[in-house]
Design an enzyme around this catalytic site. Structure first.
Site, mmCIF file in Angstrom:
data_model
loop_
_atom_site.group_PDB
_atom_site.id
_atom_site.type_symbol
_atom_site.label_atom_id
_atom_site.label_comp_id
_atom_site.label_asym_id
_atom_site.label_seq_id
_atom_site.Cartn_x
_atom_site.Cartn_y
_atom_site.Cartn_z
ATOM 1 N N GLY A 37 -16.706 4.087 34.126
ATOM 2 C CA GLY A 37 -16.206 5.265 35.216
ATOM 3 C C GLY A 37 -16.132 4.469 36.396
ATOM 4 O O GLY A 37 -16.411 3.354 36.641
ATOM 5 N N LEU A 38 -15.722 5.169 37.437
ATOM 6 C CA LEU A 38 -15.602 4.610 38.768
ATOM 7 C C LEU A 38 -16.765 4.032 39.271
ATOM 8 O O LEU A 38 -17.889 4.706 38.851
ATOM 9 C CB LEU A 38 -15.013 5.800 39.588
ATOM 10 N N SER A 39 -16.908 3.456 40.337
ATOM 11 C CA SER A 39 -17.972 3.145 41.117
ATOM 12 C C SER A 39 -18.737 4.352 41.771
ATOM 13 O O SER A 39 -17.967 5.151 42.276
ATOM 14 C CB SER A 39 -17.753 2.139 42.193
ATOM 15 N N GLY A 40 -19.991 4.565 41.536
ATOM 16 C CA GLY A 40 -20.542 5.976 41.985
ATOM 17 C C GLY A 40 -20.410 7.142 41.297
ATOM 18 O O GLY A 40 -20.553 8.164 41.439
ATOM 19 N N ALA A 41 -19.632 6.928 39.941
ATOM 20 C CA ALA A 41 -19.661 7.873 39.066
ATOM 21 C C ALA A 41 -20.903 8.353 38.462
ATOM 22 O O ALA A 41 -21.145 9.590 37.814
ATOM 23 C CB ALA A 41 -18.482 7.698 37.997
ATOM 24 N N GLY A 42 -21.941 7.487 38.341
ATOM 25 C CA GLY A 42 -23.127 7.728 37.596
ATOM 26 C C GLY A 42 -23.561 6.849 36.541
ATOM 27 O O GLY A 42 -24.510 7.238 35.912
ATOM 28 N N LYS A 43 -22.800 5.785 36.211
ATOM 29 C CA LYS A 43 -23.204 5.116 35.265
ATOM 30 C C LYS A 43 -24.610 4.491 35.079
ATOM 31 O O LYS A 43 -25.584 4.651 34.150
ATOM 32 C CB LYS A 43 -22.162 3.837 34.981
ATOM 33 N N SER A 44 -25.125 4.052 36.172
ATOM 34 C CA SER A 44 -26.306 3.271 36.293
ATOM 35 C C SER A 44 -27.192 4.415 36.246
ATOM 36 O O SER A 44 -28.455 4.201 35.343
ATOM 37 C CB SER A 44 -26.490 2.662 37.713
ATOM 38 N N SER A 111 -15.664 -1.356 34.110
ATOM 39 C CA SER A 111 -14.952 -1.774 33.163
ATOM 40 C C SER A 111 -13.513 -0.970 33.294
ATOM 41 O O SER A 111 -13.329 -0.183 32.348
ATOM 42 C CB SER A 111 -15.594 -1.639 31.860
HETATM 43 P P1 ADP Z 1 -22.374 3.890 39.157
HETATM 44 O O1 ADP Z 1 -23.384 3.160 38.515
HETATM 45 O O2 ADP Z 1 -21.416 4.574 38.384
HETATM 46 O O3 ADP Z 1 -21.628 2.853 40.192
HETATM 47 P P2 ADP Z 1 -24.646 5.229 40.370
HETATM 48 O O4 ADP Z 1 -25.312 5.718 39.120
HETATM 49 O O5 ADP Z 1 -25.026 3.873 41.020
HETATM 50 O O6 ADP Z 1 -23.035 5.099 39.967
HETATM 51 O O7 ADP Z 1 -24.586 6.417 41.459
HETATM 52 C C1 ADP Z 1 -24.328 7.780 41.149
HETATM 53 C C2 ADP Z 1 -24.975 8.997 42.194
HETATM 54 O O8 ADP Z 1 -24.337 10.302 41.791
HETATM 55 C C3 ADP Z 1 -26.305 8.736 42.203
HETATM 56 O O9 ADP Z 1 -26.759 8.943 43.460
HETATM 57 C C4 ADP Z 1 -26.736 10.012 41.312
HETATM 58 O O10 ADP Z 1 -28.110 10.454 41.729
HETATM 59 C C5 ADP Z 1 -25.779 10.976 41.544
HETATM 60 N N1 ADP Z 1 -25.403 11.857 40.536
HETATM 61 C C6 ADP Z 1 -25.303 13.326 40.926
HETATM 62 N N2 ADP Z 1 -25.110 13.959 39.557
HETATM 63 C C7 ADP Z 1 -25.068 13.138 38.740
HETATM 64 C C8 ADP Z 1 -24.852 13.263 37.116
HETATM 65 N N3 ADP Z 1 -24.600 14.101 36.513
HETATM 66 N N4 ADP Z 1 -25.049 11.974 36.445
HETATM 67 C C9 ADP Z 1 -25.145 10.612 37.185
HETATM 68 N N5 ADP Z 1 -25.320 10.595 38.679
HETATM 69 C C10 ADP Z 1 -25.277 11.748 39.091
#
Ligand code: ADP
Length: 203
Positions: A37-44, A111
């Site tokens: 997923g996109l950066s900031g999508a919530g993967k980590s 990815s």
């Molecule tokens: P990524 O790893 O995809 O770049 P991050 O996990 O670093 O994204 O950041 C995702 C942000 O979105 C976090 O601040 C998280 O708390 C917030 N968030 C809100 N809702 C969700 C959800 N349903 N799943 C994952 N993250 C979420």
């Protein structure tokens, strides 16, 4: 030999402690759960909340995270299409060593290219599970967890996924979670999926 192998004198050593024995001891199968997923999508975030839950239930787990890998194993790679491809290839092979060890591996990498993810699918076969963290660019950019979107918009980061480099959505994800909100619900969905997929005896 594959295109990446430089010597034909390398022989895979078969351990007497097999994957099946490890899995039997662990009480669950290993598997590769590939969050994209996109950066900031919530993967980590999702990978770690799910791991916490699994760990509390006695699962052997490990999270491979984009930034951590890029500090070490892939420190020599940038973000060009070629380097991203190599990054994902290395991670795929490394993850499979963990899976061979009977571990539930959760990976958190953008990815963005379908072909690269399909490549890992080829490496991992039935052990590969693609989990799409679906979140609009607007929400990701609004979150801007690491301040990278702002910098990308200012032209400071070349090849930034979603801005100056494409993200190719999965066509056949094993699981799609809408990660714009409701983290607890998403955690539960992924957790249930992983538990189901790693039951000893599961295909
Ligand atoms: P990524 O790893 O995809 O770049 P991050 O996990 O670093 O994204 O950041 C995702 C942000 O979105 C976090 O601040 C998280 O708390 C917030 N968030 C809100 N809702 C969700 C959800 N349903 N799943 C994952 N993250 C979420």
């Amino acid at each position: 030999m594959t295109e990446h192998e430089k010597s034909s004198n390398v022989v895979w050593h078969n351990a007497t402690v097999t994957r099946a024995r490890r899995e039997s001891q662990n009480g669950h199968r290993g598997g590769l759960f590939w969050f994209t997923g996109l950066s900031g999508a919530g993967k980590s975030t999702l990978a770690h909340t799910v791991e916490e839950k699994l760990h509390q239930q006695g699962f052997r787990t490990f999270v491979l995270d984009g930034d951590n890998v890029r500090h070490g194993l892939c420190a020599d790679l940038g973000f060009s299409e070629e380097d991203r491809k190599e990054n994902i290839r290395r991670i795929g092979h490394m993850a499979m060593l963990y899976v061979e060890a009977g571990i539930v591996v959760l990976t958190a990498f953008i990815s963005p290219f379908r072909a690269d993810r399909d490549n890992v699918r080829k490496i991992a076969g039935a052990d590969f599970h693609e989990i799409y963290c679906r979140c609009s660019l607007e929400v990701c950019e609004d979150r801007d967890v690491k301040g990278l979107y702002k910098r990308a918009r200012a032209g400071e980061i070349p090849d930034f996924t979603g801005i100056s480099s494409p993200y190719e959505e999965p066509e056949f994800a094993n699981l799609t979670v809408d990660t714009e909100s409701h983290l607890d619900e998403c955690t539960g969905l992924v957790y249930d999926y992983i538990v189901r997929s790693t039951e000893n005896g599961a295909a």
